[in-house]
Design an enzyme around this catalytic site. Structure first.
Site, PDB file in Angstrom:
ATOM      1  CB  THR A  91      -5.416  -7.823 -11.628  1.00  0.00           C
ATOM      2  OG1 THR A  91      -4.723  -6.432 -12.033  1.00  0.00           O
ATOM      3  CG2 THR A  91      -6.177  -8.126 -12.895  1.00  0.00           C
ATOM      4  CG  ASN A 100      -3.748  -8.829  -0.620  1.00  0.00           C
ATOM      5  OD1 ASN A 100      -3.873  -7.889  -0.229  1.00  0.00           O
ATOM      6  ND2 ASN A 100      -3.529  -8.561  -2.219  1.00  0.00           N
ATOM      7  CB  CYS A 139      -1.069   0.179   1.327  1.00  0.00           C
ATOM      8  SG  CYS A 139      -2.235  -1.254   0.924  1.00  0.00           S
ATOM      9  CE  LYS A 193     -18.229 -11.502   0.957  1.00  0.00           C
ATOM     10  NZ  LYS A 193     -18.297  -9.776  -0.441  1.00  0.00           N
ATOM     11  CE1 TYR A 234      -2.124  -1.599   7.039  1.00  0.00           C
ATOM     12  CE2 TYR A 234      -1.144  -1.610   4.932  1.00  0.00           C
ATOM     13  CZ  TYR A 234      -1.437  -1.868   5.751  1.00  0.00           C
ATOM     14  OH  TYR A 234      -0.572  -3.330   6.465  1.00  0.00           O
TER      15      TYR A 234
HETATM   16  P1  NAD Z   1      -3.237  -8.534  11.725  1.00  0.00           P
HETATM   17  O1  NAD Z   1      -4.252  -7.854  12.008  1.00  0.00           O
HETATM   18  O2  NAD Z   1      -3.368  -9.793  12.635  1.00  0.00           O
HETATM   19  O3  NAD Z   1      -2.198  -8.520  12.728  1.00  0.00           O
HETATM   20  C1  NAD Z   1      -1.756  -7.402  13.514  1.00  0.00           C
HETATM   21  C2  NAD Z   1      -1.715  -7.283  14.918  1.00  0.00           C
HETATM   22  O4  NAD Z   1      -1.127  -6.891  15.520  1.00  0.00           O
HETATM   23  C3  NAD Z   1      -3.043  -7.582  15.868  1.00  0.00           C
HETATM   24  O5  NAD Z   1      -3.278  -8.667  17.106  1.00  0.00           O
HETATM   25  C4  NAD Z   1      -3.510  -6.769  16.280  1.00  0.00           C
HETATM   26  O6  NAD Z   1      -4.403  -6.378  17.535  1.00  0.00           O
HETATM   27  C5  NAD Z   1      -1.997  -6.183  17.237  1.00  0.00           C
HETATM   28  N1  NAD Z   1      -1.669  -4.528  17.671  1.00  0.00           N
HETATM   29  C6  NAD Z   1      -2.324  -3.539  16.667  1.00  0.00           C
HETATM   30  N2  NAD Z   1      -1.804  -2.277  17.407  1.00  0.00           N
HETATM   31  C7  NAD Z   1      -1.336  -2.418  18.172  1.00  0.00           C
HETATM   32  C8  NAD Z   1      -0.392  -2.300  19.540  1.00  0.00           C
HETATM   33  N3  NAD Z   1      -0.655  -1.135  19.410  1.00  0.00           N
HETATM   34  N4  NAD Z   1      -0.616  -2.761  20.515  1.00  0.00           N
HETATM   35  C9  NAD Z   1      -0.509  -4.234  20.296  1.00  0.00           C
HETATM   36  N5  NAD Z   1      -0.830  -4.937  19.029  1.00  0.00           N
HETATM   37  C10 NAD Z   1      -0.611  -4.270  18.584  1.00  0.00           C
HETATM   38  O7  NAD Z   1      -2.458  -8.523  10.789  1.00  0.00           O
HETATM   39  P2  NAD Z   1      -1.536  -9.270   9.623  1.00  0.00           P
HETATM   40  O8  NAD Z   1      -2.157  -9.337   8.750  1.00  0.00           O
HETATM   41  O9  NAD Z   1      -1.294 -10.177  10.614  1.00  0.00           O
HETATM   42  O10 NAD Z   1      -0.459  -7.969   9.348  1.00  0.00           O
HETATM   43  C11 NAD Z   1       0.738  -8.069  10.309  1.00  0.00           C
HETATM   44  C12 NAD Z   1       1.541  -7.061   9.485  1.00  0.00           C
HETATM   45  O11 NAD Z   1       1.987  -7.247   8.225  1.00  0.00           O
HETATM   46  C13 NAD Z   1       1.164  -5.514  10.242  1.00  0.00           C
HETATM   47  O12 NAD Z   1       2.381  -5.066  10.457  1.00  0.00           O
HETATM   48  C14 NAD Z   1       0.487  -5.536   8.360  1.00  0.00           C
HETATM   49  O13 NAD Z   1       0.186  -3.845   8.595  1.00  0.00           O
HETATM   50  C15 NAD Z   1       1.607  -5.722   7.424  1.00  0.00           C
HETATM   51  N6  NAD Z   1       0.770  -6.529   6.315  1.00  0.00           N
HETATM   52  C16 NAD Z   1       0.247  -6.969   6.436  1.00  0.00           C
HETATM   53  C17 NAD Z   1      -0.108  -7.840   4.787  1.00  0.00           C
HETATM   54  C18 NAD Z   1      -1.419  -8.747   4.812  1.00  0.00           C
HETATM   55  O14 NAD Z   1      -1.841  -9.092   3.041  1.00  0.00           O
HETATM   56  N7  NAD Z   1      -2.133  -9.965   6.014  1.00  0.00           N
HETATM   57  C19 NAD Z   1       0.226  -6.778   3.884  1.00  0.00           C
HETATM   58  C20 NAD Z   1       0.629  -6.039   3.655  1.00  0.00           C
HETATM   59  C21 NAD Z   1       1.774  -5.578   5.642  1.00  0.00           C
END
Ligand code: NAD
Length: 325
Positions: free
Chosen positions: A221, A178, A120, A200, A149
């Site tokens: 996509t 993703n 992003c 779904k 974000y």
């Molecule tokens: P997720 O939401 O499952 O996990 C993030 C965790 O961070 C959550 O359990 C939440 O409770 C915790 N959290 C948020 N704020 C907090 C705080 N202030 N103190 C303590 N804990 C806190 O998300 P994910 O999919 O596991 O993503 C993990 C990381 O990867 C994130 O930084 C996300 O932005 C990044 N990311 C994920 C994806 C994806 O596709 N899943 C893509 C790009 C980036």
């Protein structure tokens, strides 16, 4: 591999939970920190030191890093497009977590710090058509990332860079594209497309109402990386000498309609599609250019989308049946 003391922040979440499991299996000593009550963590491991704390607070970050060698900083307020498009301020407040975690990592002289950034951060002007040119690392600038974000992620990437340059913190940054797999969000509003579509389809099959709502026109996509590939790439980047932010994602491009085709095929059902053109749908097209990570680390995604979707579908199916009988 040398045994390390590693803190995983956001370890109650999807990627963090899998990472804690992998690090423990490799023999590391792991502290897992998350803000959610522990009963809401996707996975918990007795072998880890499990801590509930809000990492927007500097004191919690100091305690999280105390006595540790390394940190994987995954804590963030995040979700699929439905969540991030309507929670921009909340997403930007993750800057408190990233700032305080970097300060704590510096203060406690951590040897290494990993930051989970995102696709992003890429300039949205380069993602206007479905007919995508895969995004190269340089495409983040000039900056015009996803509102809320994406801006926070780009700023925090930049902060990692300056903590490295000015304070000598060994910071590593991956731009995740993703990620999907079991033990993640599949309902409630934060889920991403692969989990939402599985839910779904399962719901349609079980209720006999053979309709499905699709956000957008189905032609957007995307690429989706299975969690096992993400974990391997994350640890490879952490161990590497790569100092610039680098893509970590699949380059197997699929349309949202194509993703629905895959899930219908797995579920052995055909649904009537209703396209919700005013629903949040994100950019029209996005793919990961993996030239750099292949060249530097020889990393390539190893799990085909169809195989990964089969695994997440089975897991969500079981969760759905447990919850809704
Ligand atoms: P997720 O939401 O499952 O996990 C993030 C965790 O961070 C959550 O359990 C939440 O409770 C915790 N959290 C948020 N704020 C907090 C705080 N202030 N103190 C303590 N804990 C806190 O998300 P994910 O999919 O596991 O993503 C993990 C990381 O990867 C994130 O930084 C996300 O932005 C990044 N990311 C994920 C994806 C994806 O596709 N899943 C893509 C790009 C980036």
């Amino acid at each position: 591999m040398k045994q390390r003391k590693i803190v995983v922040t956001g370890g109650g979440g999807f990627i963090g939970g899998h990472l804690v499991g992998a690090l423990l299996a490799q023999g590391h000593q792991v502290r897992c920190v998350d803000r959610k009550p522990m009963e809401d963590w996707y996975q918990t491991f007795d072998g880890a030191e499990n801590v509930v704390a809000d990492l927007q607070q500097l004191a919690s970050c100091m305690a999280a890093c105390d006595g540790m060698d390394e940190c994987y900083q995954l804590a963030a307020d995040m979700g699929g497009m439905g969540f991030i498009e309507s929670n921009k301020a909340l997403c930007m407040l993750s800057v408190l977590t990233n700032t305080h975690m970097l300060l704590a990592a510096k203060e406690h002289r951590l040897e290494s710090f990993f930051y989970a950034s995102s696709a992003c951060v890429y300039n949205t002007d380069k993602q206007k058509t479905e007919d995508v040119v895969p995004l190269r690392e340089a495409d983040a600038y000039p900056a015009m990332p996803e509102d809320g974000y994406g801006w926070e992620k780009l700023f925090s990437e930049r902060m990692c860079r300056h903590f490295r340059e000015d304070f000598g913190l060994r910071a590593r940054v991956a731009r995740y594209h993703n990620v999907y797999g079991p033990f993640g969000t599949w309902e409630g509003g934060r889920e991403k497309a692969p989990a939402a579509i599985c839910r779904k389809v399962i719901q349609a099959k079980r209720t006999g109402n053979l309709d499905i709502d699709i956000w957008g026109n189905g032609k957007q996509t995307r690429s989706f990386m299975y969690i096992d590939d993400c974990l391997k790439g994350t640890q490879d980047i952490m161990a590497s000498d790569i100092i610039e932010s680098i893509n970590l994602g699949s380059n197997e491009l699929v349309t949202i309609d194509g993703l629905v085709d895959i899930v219908e095929d797995i579920a052995e059902v055909k649904l009537k599609r209703h396209y919700k053109l005013d629903a949040p749908k994100g950019v029209n097209g996005r793919n990961s250019d993996n030239e750099l990570i292949l060249r530097y680390l020889g990393w390539e995604p190893s799990i085909r989308l169809r195989d990964g979707m089969e695994r997440i579908y089975r897991w969500i199916h079981d969760e759905y049946v447990k919850k809704y009988r």
